[in-house]
Design an enzyme around this catalytic site. Structure first.
Site, PDB file in Angstrom:
ATOM      1  N   ASP A   1      23.401 -12.488   4.185  1.00 52.52           N
ATOM      2  CA  ASP A   1      23.677 -13.366   3.026  1.00 52.52           C
ATOM      3  C   ASP A   1      25.169 -13.557   2.818  1.00 52.52           C
ATOM      4  OD1 ASP A   1      23.077 -14.842   0.608  1.00 52.52           O
ATOM      5  OD2 ASP A   1      23.695 -13.069  -0.508  1.00 52.52           O
TER       6      ASP A   1
ATOM      7  N   MET B   1       8.937   4.388   5.166  1.00 52.57           N
ATOM      8  CA  MET B   1       9.024   2.996   4.710  1.00 52.57           C
ATOM      9  C   MET B   1      10.260   2.782   3.841  1.00 52.57           C
ATOM     10  SD  MET B   1       6.707   1.696   6.419  1.00 52.57           S
ATOM     11  CE  MET B   1       7.272   0.074   5.947  1.00 52.57           C
ATOM     12  N   GLU B   2      10.624   3.818   3.088  1.00 47.38           N
ATOM     13  CA  GLU B   2      11.809   3.715   2.240  1.00 47.38           C
ATOM     14  C   GLU B   2      13.065   3.569   3.114  1.00 47.38           C
ATOM     15  OE1 GLU B   2       9.180   5.524   1.618  1.00 47.38           O
ATOM     16  OE2 GLU B   2       8.660   4.796  -0.378  1.00 47.38           O
TER      17      GLU B   2
ATOM     18  N   LEU C   1       0.801  -1.219   0.000  1.00 46.69           N
ATOM     19  CA  LEU C   1       0.000   0.000   0.000  1.00 46.69           C
ATOM     20  C   LEU C   1       0.834   1.270   0.000  1.00 46.69           C
ATOM     21  CD1 LEU C   1      -2.780  -1.310   2.380  1.00 46.69           C
ATOM     22  CD2 LEU C   1      -2.678  -1.443  -0.111  1.00 46.69           C
ATOM     23  N   CYS C   2       2.157   1.131  -0.222  1.00 44.68           N
ATOM     24  CA  CYS C   2       3.022   2.308  -0.330  1.00 44.68           C
ATOM     25  C   CYS C   2       2.852   2.982  -1.687  1.00 44.68           C
ATOM     26  CB  CYS C   2       4.488   1.894  -0.208  1.00 44.68           C
ATOM     27  SG  CYS C   2       5.068   1.826   1.493  1.00 44.68           S
ATOM     28  N   HIS C   3       2.925   4.298  -1.670  1.00 49.03           N
ATOM     29  CA  HIS C   3       2.852   5.064  -2.918  1.00 49.03           C
ATOM     30  C   HIS C   3       4.202   5.040  -3.631  1.00 49.03           C
ATOM     31  CE1 HIS C   3      -0.438   6.651  -0.478  1.00 49.03           C
ATOM     32  NE2 HIS C   3      -1.019   6.983  -1.608  1.00 49.03           N
TER      33      HIS C   3
END
EC number: 4.6.1.17
Lengths: 163, 163, 163, 163, 163, 163
Positions: C127, C112-113, C75-77
């Site tokens: 990793d 969020m970024e 739901l992020c733009h």
């Protein structure tokens, strides 16, 4: 006589059927060259000695691009690459050589993956150095060697890059 | 003195801050050349007359690649491109010229988008013709002209491609 | 009372309308920690002194992940980020701190970024080191500070990470 | 002595060759925790009773992210995952546990896929609840168990999460 | 009785385990129809005679979309497609038929890939013609035939499309 | 007379220049229908009452697909969507209506985004239900209404879907 692939008998593009091809270990090596100025190579080299970021970034970009080949080249098959390397040779003359290798156990070759890795590594070098040399040229993107598949081993004749 | 961008004072890669740059209309033109044989160009030309698929496919691949530039080049900003064109010139000598143009109203240039479109169009031509000419070479990927932004208009000096 | 966003009055997920929000300069800082062994940190540090590849790779991965946030978080733009940085602090105790910053001139925040960049940088360290320490734990992924938008400046209270 | 993988003898990042590894059924389980407030967990639980959207969205985001792992983590091999699950446990104390499982018949493990699924599910919960709790912390992203491949079965020792 | 897949016993979405399924050669054919006006079909046909770009573009879009299916449909497995074709039939009445075929040697079917290719080819036709016919309708996206896997050969009964 | 866009004077595909268009608030609504059996709709509805996963998954898939439109449709401009919603209406007759809305402040319309969201939501329903009804048909994908831009408000005439 050999024919253009990816074009059916009606001249339409399609992703050719590889389901009947034998699975074999396939390797492809490609190269590219970036022509810049001697002082830019010198700056990249010094940066590499300190942090290596220009070449480290281009190396990662090349490896990630190899994995994106089938998203970029419309008629390439999606492949589960088993190995990718990207290496650089810096020449004092202002030239950067890029060498890539891709490997796969599968039904289709990895030439496009090796060529895409080389191209995107070169573009990344351009991006990171364009503030100091907008004239830079990327050249001699070419397949150097391939192994595996029906056509077996192939190596480019003539060591001198041309354009 | 101008400096390598994308490297901070500690030599670390980062995506540079463009939030304070003025938004302007920016255009960049790039080109690339594919060196193949005369008969391959002839086949592509005839195919184009019938269905145009080799060049149509390369054109679409180049346009879509321009939109993927910030996914491929690690430190490129995501951009809302407002125009992309990819065109071809076929030479009887066995050479294919690729010309691209990208445009944007924004805070950062579109050179990488134009160069990426040219590179991926060239790789697509390679992919579609490699069955008939594995020796093909992609060369002279270079910026031709740019407009907009602080540095204004720039045009490459010297019309003859070199490598 | 404040409400869960992204859920409409019927409880359905949706991408909320930000078209009426004021465009402002927005910055978000996030952090994460990787808990490994002292000798692993020591190896990473020595590697960094030589080529810096573990951290250079994680840095590039974090920056590229920031640009992919709207592809990952449903739901992020989609956002045109204008700056991304990813930095590391190595502790002899066997702990690696990751600090990220994202910036944007736009209608919605970049928390969020910044969090996604920190998470993916941490996963990349895992990793590259999992062959020597499978027990590694990624923790304390959290927002540290944000600026811009209607809510203005916000900073996390309490400097000690908890979990 | 075991060595950092993904770094060649010159300290350069590369995607390691797995073409000679035996194909086996490989499973990896990972977990993550989101620390929020009791009332946020309560709201999510009630929402789940009605429509389930917060957890349903995070579940889908985690599954889709598992499939994107090789695009996010630079040196991960592209894998054809045969199973992915993402589950949640809500604690009244204000804690959300995330459990993921990935499976593959192949030549390389799926730890990174399981860890990436857990991370992105957690980030999605953060995104959907950040309007009511910006202080939320994502912690204890860790491998829980793996099976298959040369190293066989491995299980984390000590059930209590730490950070 | 057969059950909805992709939903576990608790009603949660998950990517179902296909690791125990037998690998077989699987083919799926799908179709879609675009309903527009006779004059639009006429223009597309003439364009096709000249350059073929509307259909060439839609064909490439469909092929590339087939490769993206597992990124679009949350619970689809990532697949290494071995063949994709997209073809068109133009009707003077103002109707365009789209026929797709996908093939794979693998553990799960390729119905979704064939349907996705047909849908995106149709959307691309809409995009390229919407300036002249905004009323266009995309209909009858449906599986026509499948072969391979446990359920063997299946063919749609009744040749007339309905909606 | 209006012309096919996306085709230049030589008949070549290109991404049309929108840089001179006025930025306005643009909204597009689209719809699609899935024709299945009454008992399948009944199962989806019951599932929705419990966990909502079929529709929740299709909703998320549709929203995420709207954001991917410019990656799927070759000549679409990349857009920073400010709102996306996907809703469903279940009919006892065995029909599922999908309604989508996309919004953007920008220089080009969002019809393709709304249509792509509807298509991918429909494909996701097909994917999740195909084990119980392989005959399902996706139909009537169409634009319902648009607002903003030079052409202003437009609404489809005639409420009854046809095909």
């Amino acid at each position: 006589m050999s024919e253009l692939t990816h074009i059916d008998q009606h001249g339409h593009a399609h992703m050719v059927d590889v389901s009947a091809k034998v699975s074999s270990l396939r390797t492809a090596c490609a190269s590219a060259r970036v022509f810049t100025r001697a002082d830019v190579v010198e700056r990249i080299r010094k940066a590499e000695m300190k942090k290596g970021d220009v070449l480290a970034t281009a190396r990662i970009a090349g490896i990630m691009a190899a994995k994106k080949t089938s998203e970029l080249i419309p008629l390439c098959h999606p492949l589960a690459l088993s190995k990718v390397t990207v290496d650089f040779l810096l020449h004092d003359s202002g030239e950067i050589e890029i060498h890539t290798l891709c490997r796969l156990q599968g039904q289709t070759g990895v030439e496009m993956e090796a060529l895409t890795a080389a191209s995107v590594a070169a573009l990344t070098i351009y991006d990171m150095c364009k503030a100091v040399d907008r004239d830079m040229i990327i050249s001699n993107i070419r397949l150097e060697e391939k192994e595996g598949g029906k056509s077996g081993h192939w190596q480019r004749q003539g060591g001198t890059p041309h354009a």
